[in-house]
Design a protein around this motif. Structure first.
Motif, PDB file in Angstrom:
ATOM      1  N   UNK A   1      21.116  71.049  36.762  1.00  0.00           N
ATOM      2  CA  UNK A   1      22.016  72.155  36.413  1.00  0.00           C
ATOM      3  C   UNK A   1      21.748  72.649  35.000  1.00  0.00           C
ATOM      4  N   UNK A   2      22.286  73.820  34.671  1.00  0.00           N
ATOM      5  CA  UNK A   2      22.142  74.301  33.292  1.00  0.00           C
ATOM      6  C   UNK A   2      23.071  73.496  32.389  1.00  0.00           C
ATOM      7  N   UNK A   3      22.852  73.634  31.079  1.00  0.00           N
ATOM      8  CA  UNK A   3      23.560  72.801  30.112  1.00  0.00           C
ATOM      9  C   UNK A   3      25.075  72.912  30.224  1.00  0.00           C
ATOM     10  N   UNK A   4      25.571  74.114  30.416  1.00  0.00           N
ATOM     11  CA  UNK A   4      27.015  74.326  30.395  1.00  0.00           C
ATOM     12  C   UNK A   4      27.706  73.829  31.654  1.00  0.00           C
ATOM     13  N   UNK A   5      26.910  73.424  32.649  1.00  0.00           N
ATOM     14  CA  UNK A   5      27.493  72.935  33.900  1.00  0.00           C
ATOM     15  C   UNK A   5      27.395  71.422  34.042  1.00  0.00           C
ATOM     16  N   UNK A   6      26.840  70.754  33.047  1.00  0.00           N
ATOM     17  CA  UNK A   6      26.612  69.301  33.136  1.00  0.00           C
ATOM     18  C   UNK A   6      27.875  68.513  32.827  1.00  0.00           C
ATOM     19  N   UNK A   7      28.080  67.447  33.587  1.00  0.00           N
ATOM     20  CA  UNK A   7      29.110  66.478  33.237  1.00  0.00           C
ATOM     21  C   UNK A   7      28.545  65.544  32.174  1.00  0.00           C
ATOM     22  N   UNK A   8      29.379  64.751  31.562  1.00  0.00           N
ATOM     23  CA  UNK A   8      28.895  63.828  30.529  1.00  0.00           C
ATOM     24  C   UNK A   8      27.896  62.830  31.121  1.00  0.00           C
ATOM     25  N   UNK A   9      28.143  62.370  32.354  1.00  0.00           N
ATOM     26  CA  UNK A   9      27.237  61.411  32.986  1.00  0.00           C
ATOM     27  C   UNK A   9      25.882  62.059  33.286  1.00  0.00           C
ATOM     28  N   UNK A  10      25.924  63.310  33.794  1.00  0.00           N
ATOM     29  CA  UNK A  10      24.675  64.021  34.072  1.00  0.00           C
ATOM     30  C   UNK A  10      23.905  64.287  32.779  1.00  0.00           C
ATOM     31  N   UNK A  11      24.634  64.708  31.759  1.00  0.00           N
ATOM     32  CA  UNK A  11      23.989  65.060  30.493  1.00  0.00           C
ATOM     33  C   UNK A  11      23.302  63.853  29.867  1.00  0.00           C
ATOM     34  N   UNK A  12      23.918  62.686  29.963  1.00  0.00           N
ATOM     35  CA  UNK A  12      23.329  61.459  29.421  1.00  0.00           C
ATOM     36  C   UNK A  12      21.973  61.185  30.066  1.00  0.00           C
ATOM     37  N   UNK A  13      21.877  61.338  31.361  1.00  0.00           N
ATOM     38  CA  UNK A  13      20.614  61.087  32.072  1.00  0.00           C
ATOM     39  C   UNK A  13      19.604  62.219  31.851  1.00  0.00           C
ATOM     40  N   UNK A  14      20.057  63.457  31.932  1.00  0.00           N
ATOM     41  CA  UNK A  14      19.148  64.605  31.813  1.00  0.00           C
ATOM     42  C   UNK A  14      18.501  64.656  30.433  1.00  0.00           C
ATOM     43  N   UNK A  15      19.296  64.430  29.393  1.00  0.00           N
ATOM     44  CA  UNK A  15      18.729  64.464  28.039  1.00  0.00           C
ATOM     45  C   UNK A  15      17.772  63.296  27.803  1.00  0.00           C
ATOM     46  N   UNK A  16      18.024  62.170  28.426  1.00  0.00           N
ATOM     47  CA  UNK A  16      17.095  61.033  28.315  1.00  0.00           C
ATOM     48  C   UNK A  16      15.738  61.413  28.897  1.00  0.00           C
ATOM     49  N   UNK A  17      15.756  62.088  30.036  1.00  0.00           N
ATOM     50  CA  UNK A  17      14.495  62.557  30.640  1.00  0.00           C
ATOM     51  C   UNK A  17      13.838  63.605  29.754  1.00  0.00           C
ATOM     52  N   UNK A  18      14.659  64.496  29.182  1.00  0.00           N
ATOM     53  CA  UNK A  18      14.138  65.598  28.369  1.00  0.00           C
ATOM     54  C   UNK A  18      13.353  65.101  27.160  1.00  0.00           C
ATOM     55  N   UNK A  19      13.911  64.140  26.412  1.00  0.00           N
ATOM     56  CA  UNK A  19      13.248  63.700  25.180  1.00  0.00           C
ATOM     57  C   UNK A  19      11.948  62.956  25.479  1.00  0.00           C
TER      58      UNK A  19
END
Length: 463
Positions: free
Chosen positions: A117-135
């Motif tokens: 999902x786009x950034x503004x639609x992420x839950x905290x749990x999704x964001x934690x995993x997605x940003x880990x993949x991103x970096x």
């Protein structure tokens, strides 16, 4: 306490403003709590000191310009945006674009069930995993990995974007356990990149040495022979004398910020700063003041900067500091303000024209300021008063001279034998004399605190 009228409100606002300006006011003398405030006695005391005028008037019949016109939500947001740093806004857009490009690339190579999902639609749990993949996965346009600090800046830009959109998910906050996995991943990735030698060498602007500075004067790149040379001189010494940064502080400069004074046989240039990177004047800096530097121009002579500034300011007049220099003989300037692109490479073009080799940019001016003061043995606090730094970040701007580096090397070399010993001692003394002098109190042992290492300095006569 009686209710105050409108005229009393005006008088008190003047009184309190005067009270705040008292030099002797100290925060430790002020106590807050329940207290009795006698308005009449307060005003009488101020009248005795002739600090304010207490004319009475009817606010109903006087001009109604006391308050500004009503504003709407759009105007409030425009005010916020106008005071945001251009570089910050640009960096935020850059970080979000890199993330979006990565997300689109990943989604194009994944099935529907794996779409991010786009950034503004992420839950905290999704964001934690997605940003880990991103970096771990993000790369530059040429496929090379981002340096560690740049990787962190990307994450900071994404965090600002979330905050600007009123989403309270600060994944860089070490106390927020929802993003503990992401922070561990970012930390591990930054360490991995550093181990591979990526980003460990930082390219910084080179300072202009006194020998180079003299060559610029002798070569006509500095001075008052042409309009271009005079503009170069004003720009360079605005950096060197007053610690102005590469471009942003110069763009907003006006000639009214400089005051020229002659006191007896001395000549001074006083610079009155406004907002800058180190002083934005907002809520968090309400107890700070803008930079004010009074520079002693020294003895009169052909390179005395008092005359240089006086000539230039008389030429361009009030308003914007930098006007477009006109070609040809004599000093001529257009009313047109110098463009951003031209202003952004003044020192680079000047040094290139002089045949200098190195990484010279507008930031070289401020680095020259800090380096010259450091090599002259000026105290760090006084260096910071010129550069405008409020932390030890000023140390990043200092560059030791070759003589200072040689003295350090000589102090650490193994002891010499025979005839080499006297030669080594003579060389050490020669290099050591170039170092700033450290005042040693013979009654006590001074100590320099270095991280994980205490260095004791003993006076040779008092071991």
């Amino acid at each position: 306490m009686d209710v105050l009228g409108d005229s009393d409100d005006l008088i008190l606002s003047q009184a309190l403003e005067s009270f705040e300006n008292f030099d002797e006011l100290d925060e430790k003398d002020v106590e807050f709590g329940n207290f009795t405030f006698d308005v009449d006695e307060f005003l009488k005391e101020l009248e005795k000191q002739d600090n304010i005028k207490t004319e009475q008037y009817d606010v109903r019949t006087d001009p109604p310009e006391r308050f500004g016109k009503p504003v709407n939500s759009t105007e409030i947001k425009e005010l916020h945006k106008s005071q945001e740093s251009t570089n910050t806004r640009r960096n935020t857009s850059w970080g979000v674009k890199v993330f979006d490009d990565w997300r689109k690339s990943r989604n194009a190579n994944s099935g529907l069930e794996m779409q991010l999902p786009d950034l503004l639609s992420c839950s905290s749990q999704d964001l934690d995993h997605i940003l880990s993949c991103f970096v771990i996965e993000c790369r530059r346009a040429d496929g090379s990995p981002y340096p560690p600090k740049t990787l962190y800046q990307l994450c900071a830009a994404i965090s600002r974007f979330m905050r600007d959109n009123e989403i309270d998910l600060n994944f860089l906050d070490g106390k927020d356990m929802r993003f503990r996995n992401f922070r561990k991943t970012l930390d591990a990735r930054m360490k991995q990149l550093a181990t591979e030698g990526i980003g460990v060498t930082i390219r910084q602007a080179d300072p202009i040495s006194p020998e180079m500075e003299n060559a610029l004067w002798e070569g006509g790149h500095l001075g008052m022979k042409t309009s271009v040379a005079l503009t170069n001189t004003i720009f360079f010494y605005n950096c060197k004398l007053f610690g102005l940064r590469g471009l942003d502080e110069h763009r907003s400069l006006v000639t009214e910020q400089f005051k020229l004074d002659k006191i007896s046989d001395k000549m001074f240039i006083t610079f009155y700063g406004r907002t800058s990177k180190n002083f934005a004047g907002g809520l968090n800096q309400r107890n700070l003041t803008a930079k004010e530097v009074k520079h002693d121009c020294g003895p009169d002579g052909p390179r005395n900067l008092f005359h240089v500034y006086q000539t230039y300011i008389d030429m361009v007049g009030p308003g914007s500091m930098y006007r477009r220099p006109l070609a040809g003989e004599g000093l001529k300037y257009s009313k047109q303000v110098m463009g951003v692109n031209k202003l952004g490479k003044i020192i680079k073009d000047m040094c290139s024209g002089a045949g200098f080799h190195g990484n010279f940019s507008n930031h070289s001016g401020k680095r020259t300021c800090a380096t010259n003061l450091f090599q002259s043995g000026i105290e760090e606090q006084l260096v910071m008063s010129r550069t405008g730094h409020r932390s030890t970040a000023v140390r990043n701007y200092k560059r030791p001279s070759q003589e200072q580096l040689s003295a350090v090397s000589m102090a650490l070399n193994p002891p010499k034998l025979g005839s080499e010993e006297n030669e080594c001692a003579a060389e050490f003394e020669a290099n050591n004399s170039k170092l700033p002098k450290l005042m040693v109190d013979p009654m006590r042992t001074p100590m320099i605190n270095i991280t994980n290492c205490n260095v004791h300095i003993f006076d040779a006569g008092n071991k």
